[in-house]
Design a protein around this motif. Structure first.
Motif, PDB file in Angstrom:
ATOM      1  N   ASN A  74      22.005  40.394  37.298  1.00 12.19           N
ATOM      2  CA  ASN A  74      23.238  39.572  36.565  1.00 12.19           C
ATOM      3  C   ASN A  74      22.085  38.475  35.565  1.00 12.19           C
ATOM      4  N   PRO A  75      21.768  39.311  34.435  1.00  8.31           N
ATOM      5  CA  PRO A  75      20.700  38.540  33.486  1.00  8.31           C
ATOM      6  C   PRO A  75      21.307  37.203  33.064  1.00  8.31           C
ATOM      7  N   LYS A  76      22.450  36.808  33.050  1.00 11.32           N
ATOM      8  CA  LYS A  76      23.072  35.657  32.315  1.00 11.32           C
ATOM      9  C   LYS A  76      22.633  34.473  33.024  1.00 11.32           C
ATOM     10  N   LEU A  77      22.388  34.825  34.249  1.00  8.16           N
ATOM     11  CA  LEU A  77      21.841  33.659  35.467  1.00  8.16           C
ATOM     12  C   LEU A  77      20.640  32.885  34.737  1.00  8.16           C
ATOM     13  N   MET A  78      19.627  33.901  33.931  1.00  4.91           N
ATOM     14  CA  MET A  78      18.657  33.378  33.370  1.00  4.91           C
ATOM     15  C   MET A  78      18.940  31.938  32.355  1.00  4.91           C
ATOM     16  N   LEU A  79      20.271  31.878  31.904  1.00  5.47           N
ATOM     17  CA  LEU A  79      20.441  30.860  31.112  1.00  5.47           C
ATOM     18  C   LEU A  79      20.586  29.547  31.920  1.00  5.47           C
ATOM     19  N   ILE A  80      21.124  29.694  33.292  1.00  5.28           N
ATOM     20  CA  ILE A  80      20.987  28.443  34.128  1.00  5.28           C
ATOM     21  C   ILE A  80      19.717  27.941  34.321  1.00  5.28           C
ATOM     22  N   GLY A  81      18.680  28.844  34.487  1.00  4.40           N
ATOM     23  CA  GLY A  81      17.363  28.365  34.773  1.00  4.40           C
ATOM     24  C   GLY A  81      16.623  27.852  33.505  1.00  4.40           C
ATOM     25  N   ALA A  82      17.351  28.312  32.307  1.00  2.00           N
ATOM     26  CA  ALA A  82      16.538  27.618  30.933  1.00  2.00           C
ATOM     27  C   ALA A  82      17.427  26.099  30.965  1.00  2.00           C
ATOM     28  N   ALA A  83      18.802  26.220  31.177  1.00  2.00           N
ATOM     29  CA  ALA A  83      19.276  24.711  31.132  1.00  2.00           C
ATOM     30  C   ALA A  83      18.768  23.705  31.845  1.00  2.00           C
ATOM     31  N   ALA A  84      18.216  24.231  33.307  1.00  2.00           N
ATOM     32  CA  ALA A  84      17.752  23.057  34.156  1.00  2.00           C
ATOM     33  C   ALA A  84      16.374  22.520  33.560  1.00  2.00           C
ATOM     34  N   GLN A  85      15.764  23.158  32.582  1.00  2.00           N
ATOM     35  CA  GLN A  85      14.496  22.659  31.839  1.00  2.00           C
ATOM     36  C   GLN A  85      14.852  21.388  30.982  1.00  2.00           C
TER      37      GLN A  85
END
Length: 386
Positions: free
Chosen positions: A115-126
């Motif tokens: 589920n590659p879109k979960l990468m966006l959550i990791g980016a948002a947390a930055q």
């Protein structure tokens, strides 16, 4: 004769006492010893990151045994001492890449690959990193110091040590202890913000089971990940290179011994050395400053921003997703890279609303993305400010 012998005993006793820690102890040393004992207590009594807090806590005790500066070469800041030699792994940035190698060798990126879109959550947390960076600038820290402080928001101790060793070595002790302290306190810091920013309806969202990921995909991922991230941010190479290398030796299936060594004995040894030396670097004379207090405050704030940003991003993202494809915002907190603790918090909080809704596998996606994201953020800051 007897009188001269008594004087001899008195002089020798005074000399002996002048070398003891009691003769040089200050309130600062006592305060830091109490802090070390608190760390050890939290690790043993509540199991808050014991693999980190026990070495750091005991290191604080070691670093705050006062002694007479008589060229004995026993202090961590004395050139040539044993502790100083071990501390070079922190100062020169040797330990963090080795930690990342071990993390890569124990991390399963399947949830993120499926589920590659979960990468966006990791980016948002930055946002926690850059939010704290902005606030630190307003509080009077120079850009390099502000960047090193801001990285605490990534909830990644090795990355915080790596960046502060390059940009703000004078603040490294406070930054490292702050980063690891808040990583250990993730179960306390994150849940209130998760509950505040979500509704009951959102908390019971069921996500589709992640698809099965082939071994070929798992092997290709670290290679593609390395090339994409390091071509984009070359300054993150020491951390990202070792992270993806560790993952490749795990997933290749032909280097099992290397992977077991990296995620077992090697990472354990490096964690011990890093924890002890980081703790010992908190000598009261170096550590107890107003800047250290500000750093601890900014660290807590950066964690709050990172957690909130991850949760709010999921809520925003859900506006564009169809019913049945929506993401449970309780995994937004896992965007910070405290692996796997922040993912466990997603699971624990989700079970409170629905005892049959298991979020751990989904939360591991943004969690490992957060590891990559914090390393990329550190590389960006190092590239601009190094």
């Amino acid at each position: 004769m007897q009188e001269s012998f008594l004087m001899f005993l008195r002089d020798n006793l005074e000399t002996f006492l002048s070398y003891t820690g009691f003769a040089h102890a200050t309130w600062g040393h006592l305060i830091m010893i109490i802090v070390g004992l608190v760390f050890i207590f939290l690790a043993i009594r509540y199991e808050f990151e014991p693999m980190l807090l026990i070495p750091i806590g005991f290191g604080i005790l070691i670093g705050n045994i006062p002694f007479k500066d008589a060229g004995l070469q026993i202090g961590i800041y004395e050139e040539g001492s044993v502790l100083n030699i071990l501390y070079q792994g922190v100062v020169k940035g040797w330990y963090p890449p080795l930690i990342f190698l071990g993390i890569g060798a124990m991390t399963d990126f399947s949830a993120l690959i499926s589920n590659p879109k979960l990468m966006l959550i990791g980016a948002a947390a930055q946002f926690g990193i850059f939010g704290a960076y902005t606030i630190a600038l307003q509080m009077g820290f120079d850009p390099s110091q502000a960047a090193a402080i801001g990285i605490i928001g990534g909830a990644d101790g090795p990355t915080a040590i790596f960046l502060s060793s390059k940009l703000a070595p004078n603040l490294m002790g406070a930054i490292a202890v702050s980063a690891y302290s808040y990583m250990a306190l993730v179960p306390i810091i994150q849940p209130p913000f998760m509950r505040l920013l979500t509704t009951k309806k959102e908390c019971v969202i069921r996500m589709k089971p992640p698809r099965a990921v082939s071994s070929t995909e798992k092997i290709i991922f670290p290679i593609i990940g390395l090339l994409l991230t390091c071509f984009l941010v070359p300054s993150g190479l020491p951390l990202l290179g070792m992270l993806f290398f560790g993952n490749l030796i795990k997933e290749s299936g032909v280097t099992r011994r290397l992977a077991e060594t990296a995620r077992g004995p090697m990472i354990d040894i490096v964690t011990i050395l890093l924890g002890i030396t980081v703790g010992a670097s908190t000598q009261a004379t170096q550590f107890l400053t107003f800047d250290s207090i500000k750093i601890f405050g900014l660290g807590a704030l950066s964690f709050a921003i990172a957690t909130s940003a991850g949760v709010l991003f999921v809520k925003f993202f859900n506006l564009f997703l169809k019913e049945g494809n929506k993401i449970n915002p309780l995994i937004g907190n896992a965007g910070v890279s405290a692996v796997p603790d922040s993912a466990r918090i997603s699971q624990i909080e989700g079970l409170k609303y629905d005892p049959t809704n298991y979020l751990l596998m989904h939360a591991m996606g943004p969690n490992v993305a957060g590891v990559i994201g914090s390393a990329i953020a550190a590389g960006i800051l190092l590239g601009f400010l190094g």
